[in-house]
Design a protein around this motif. Sequence first.
Motif, PDB file in Angstrom:
ATOM      1  N   GLU A  54      23.326  38.213  25.405  1.00 52.85           N
ATOM      2  CA  GLU A  54      22.957  37.780  26.766  1.00 52.85           C
ATOM      3  C   GLU A  54      24.009  36.801  27.287  1.00 52.85           C
ATOM      4  OE1 GLU A  54      19.024  36.126  29.206  1.00 52.85           O
ATOM      5  OE2 GLU A  54      18.976  36.306  27.027  1.00 52.85           O
ATOM      6  N   VAL A  55      24.302  36.885  28.605  1.00 55.07           N
ATOM      7  CA  VAL A  55      25.335  36.049  29.230  1.00 55.07           C
ATOM      8  C   VAL A  55      24.684  35.122  30.253  1.00 55.07           C
ATOM      9  CG1 VAL A  55      27.511  36.057  30.505  1.00 55.07           C
ATOM     10  CG2 VAL A  55      26.979  37.950  28.958  1.00 55.07           C
ATOM     11  N   GLU A  56      25.048  33.843  30.231  1.00 53.59           N
ATOM     12  CA  GLU A  56      24.524  32.873  31.191  1.00 53.59           C
ATOM     13  C   GLU A  56      25.220  33.052  32.536  1.00 53.59           C
ATOM     14  OE1 GLU A  56      24.210  28.787  29.958  1.00 53.59           O
ATOM     15  OE2 GLU A  56      24.201  29.372  27.836  1.00 53.59           O
ATOM     16  N   TRP A  57      24.488  32.656  33.618  1.00 54.19           N
ATOM     17  CA  TRP A  57      25.027  32.801  34.975  1.00 54.19           C
ATOM     18  C   TRP A  57      26.384  32.113  35.119  1.00 54.19           C
ATOM     19  CZ3 TRP A  57      24.262  36.283  38.330  1.00 54.19           C
ATOM     20  CH2 TRP A  57      23.004  36.849  38.546  1.00 54.19           C
ATOM     21  N   LYS A  58      26.544  30.938  34.469  1.00 55.44           N
ATOM     22  CA  LYS A  58      27.788  30.168  34.642  1.00 55.44           C
ATOM     23  C   LYS A  58      29.017  30.901  34.080  1.00 55.44           C
ATOM     24  CE  LYS A  58      27.159  27.408  30.414  1.00 55.44           C
ATOM     25  NZ  LYS A  58      28.329  27.854  29.688  1.00 55.44           N
ATOM     26  N   ASP A  59      28.762  31.885  33.218  1.00 55.19           N
ATOM     27  CA  ASP A  59      29.864  32.621  32.607  1.00 55.19           C
ATOM     28  C   ASP A  59      30.114  33.985  33.265  1.00 55.19           C
ATOM     29  OD1 ASP A  59      30.388  30.641  30.664  1.00 55.19           O
ATOM     30  OD2 ASP A  59      28.688  31.357  29.478  1.00 55.19           O
ATOM     31  N   ILE A  60      29.396  34.260  34.359  1.00 56.20           N
ATOM     32  CA  ILE A  60      29.540  35.555  35.015  1.00 56.20           C
ATOM     33  C   ILE A  60      30.483  35.439  36.212  1.00 56.20           C
ATOM     34  CG2 ILE A  60      28.309  37.350  36.325  1.00 56.20           C
ATOM     35  CD1 ILE A  60      25.894  36.863  34.543  1.00 56.20           C
ATOM     36  N   VAL A  61      31.453  36.329  36.294  1.00 57.99           N
ATOM     37  CA  VAL A  61      32.388  36.375  37.423  1.00 57.99           C
ATOM     38  C   VAL A  61      32.365  37.785  38.004  1.00 57.99           C
ATOM     39  CG1 VAL A  61      33.909  34.570  36.530  1.00 57.99           C
ATOM     40  CG2 VAL A  61      34.304  36.959  35.873  1.00 57.99           C
ATOM     41  N   LYS A  62      32.962  37.948  39.159  1.00 54.81           N
ATOM     42  CA  LYS A  62      33.040  39.266  39.789  1.00 54.81           C
ATOM     43  C   LYS A  62      34.449  39.820  39.630  1.00 54.81           C
ATOM     44  CE  LYS A  62      29.289  38.797  43.079  1.00 54.81           C
ATOM     45  NZ  LYS A  62      28.830  38.927  44.467  1.00 54.81           N
ATOM     46  N   GLY A  63      34.504  41.131  39.385  1.00 55.23           N
ATOM     47  CA  GLY A  63      35.813  41.732  39.177  1.00 55.23           C
ATOM     48  C   GLY A  63      35.929  43.101  39.819  1.00 55.23           C
ATOM     49  N   GLU A  68      43.293  50.193  34.019  1.00 56.14           N
ATOM     50  CA  GLU A  68      42.491  50.088  32.798  1.00 56.14           C
ATOM     51  C   GLU A  68      41.776  48.742  32.667  1.00 56.14           C
ATOM     52  OE1 GLU A  68      42.041  52.709  30.744  1.00 56.14           O
ATOM     53  OE2 GLU A  68      43.198  53.761  32.291  1.00 56.14           O
ATOM     54  N   GLY A  69      42.007  47.836  33.606  1.00 54.63           N
ATOM     55  CA  GLY A  69      41.409  46.499  33.501  1.00 54.63           C
ATOM     56  C   GLY A  69      40.713  46.064  34.778  1.00 54.63           C
ATOM     57  N   TYR A  70      40.483  44.769  34.898  1.00 55.94           N
ATOM     58  CA  TYR A  70      39.797  44.196  36.056  1.00 55.94           C
ATOM     59  C   TYR A  70      40.624  43.076  36.673  1.00 55.94           C
ATOM     60  CZ  TYR A  70      35.364  46.566  35.099  1.00 55.94           C
ATOM     61  OH  TYR A  70      34.379  47.510  34.924  1.00 55.94           O
ATOM     62  N   VAL A  71      40.570  42.983  38.005  1.00 54.84           N
ATOM     63  CA  VAL A  71      41.117  41.826  38.709  1.00 54.84           C
ATOM     64  C   VAL A  71      39.936  40.903  38.982  1.00 54.84           C
ATOM     65  CG1 VAL A  71      42.298  40.995  40.761  1.00 54.84           C
ATOM     66  CG2 VAL A  71      42.929  43.209  39.769  1.00 54.84           C
ATOM     67  N   ILE A  72      39.953  39.693  38.409  1.00 54.83           N
ATOM     68  CA  ILE A  72      38.842  38.750  38.552  1.00 54.83           C
ATOM     69  C   ILE A  72      38.973  37.992  39.874  1.00 54.83           C
ATOM     70  CG2 ILE A  72      37.629  36.789  37.531  1.00 54.83           C
ATOM     71  CD1 ILE A  72      37.521  39.420  35.923  1.00 54.83           C
ATOM     72  N   LEU A  73      37.868  37.918  40.621  1.00 51.65           N
ATOM     73  CA  LEU A  73      37.852  37.225  41.911  1.00 51.65           C
ATOM     74  C   LEU A  73      37.020  35.947  41.822  1.00 51.65           C
ATOM     75  CD1 LEU A  73      37.283  40.357  44.158  1.00 51.65           C
ATOM     76  CD2 LEU A  73      39.357  38.968  44.095  1.00 51.65           C
ATOM     77  N   GLU A  74      37.614  34.847  42.243  1.00 53.03           N
ATOM     78  CA  GLU A  74      36.910  33.562  42.284  1.00 53.03           C
ATOM     79  C   GLU A  74      36.381  33.329  43.702  1.00 53.03           C
ATOM     80  OE1 GLU A  74      36.404  32.109  39.561  1.00 53.03           O
ATOM     81  OE2 GLU A  74      37.953  32.955  38.264  1.00 53.03           O
ATOM     82  N   LYS A  75      35.535  32.304  43.864  1.00 55.08           N
ATOM     83  CA  LYS A  75      34.926  31.995  45.163  1.00 55.08           C
ATOM     84  C   LYS A  75      36.001  31.799  46.235  1.00 55.08           C
ATOM     85  CE  LYS A  75      31.873  28.686  47.439  1.00 55.08           C
ATOM     86  NZ  LYS A  75      31.132  27.411  47.316  1.00 55.08           N
ATOM     87  N   GLU A  76      37.087  31.132  45.873  1.00 56.88           N
ATOM     88  CA  GLU A  76      38.152  30.847  46.843  1.00 56.88           C
ATOM     89  C   GLU A  76      38.815  32.124  47.347  1.00 56.88           C
ATOM     90  OE1 GLU A  76      38.155  29.570  43.666  1.00 56.88           O
ATOM     91  OE2 GLU A  76      37.105  27.727  44.248  1.00 56.88           O
TER      92      GLU A  76
END
Length: 258
Positions: A54-63, A68-76
Motif C-alpha cells: 500500500e502507498v501513502e498519499w504523500k508518496d503518490i505523484v502523477k506521471g 518505456e517510462g514516465y515523465v513525472i509532473l509536480e504541482k508547479e
Amino acid sequence: MRSIWNGSISFGLVSIPVKLYSGSEDRKLDLDMLDRRDNGKIRYKRVNEDTGKEVEWKDIVKGFKKDEGYVILEKEDFEKANLKKSKTIDIEEFIEESEVADVLFKKPYFLEPQKEGGKSYNLLRDSLKETGKLGVATFVMRQKEHLSLIGVYKKVLVLHVIRFMDEIRNPSELKMSKATVKKKEVDMAVSLIEQYTTKFDFKKYKDVYNDQLLKIIESKATGKKTEVKEFKSDPTPAKDLMAQLKASLDKKKKGKAS
C-alpha cells in the motif's frame, strides 16, 4: 461554504478578485459497500503494482507515460502550463443566453468578490443583468481547462462550467425512427403542451427519491417489509396516438375546471 478556487475575473482591462464556491450539492445518501457474508466494510487501497504494498498519499505523484517510462509532473508543472488561466477567469466575449444548447451545461459555481473587488463585481453583475447576456470565459481548475459562462443568479455572479464541443458525442450514431407524424397529431400535441405550460416554480420540484429510500432503510432497520406497487409503462401504439392525446387534453381541462 469553503472556496475551491481563488483568482480574478477579467473583462477588458477590468480585473475583479473573486473566490469560487460550488453552487450545487449532491443529495445522494451516503451508502457504504459491505461484504454480503458478514457486513464487513469494503476498503479501497492504493497499491503499488510491482511490490503489492500500500502507498501513502504523500508518496503518490502523477506521471505521463512516454516510451518505456514516465515523465513525472509536480504541482508547479501544472501551473506553468498556463499560469494566467490558473489564476484568471478571462471573459473573452459576451453572447445571448438563448444561443447556448442545454446539453453543454455541467455544473454551477458561485462567485464572491474579494477585498477591493466589490464595486467592479457589482458593475459586471448589474451590466450582465441589464443586457441579459452571458460572458464566455476560460480558466484552469484542478489541472483541467474549463470553458464557462458567467451570468447572474439572485444578485450573485454564477459561473456555469460548460462542455467543449469535442466532449459532446455525435448523436448521428443513434438509431432514430423514420415514422411520419401527421400535422393534426402535431397540432394536438402542441395544444397539450400549451395546456401544461406554466411559469417555472423552482420550489415546486423536490428530490423525493432519497426521502423514499430513507423510509425503506428505516423500515428495514425495524424489521418491517415495505410494500411497493408495481409500475409498468407501456408504449403508446401509433394507432392510439390521437386518442391518447385527446384523452390527455380532456383530463387537463377537467382538472382546471375542478
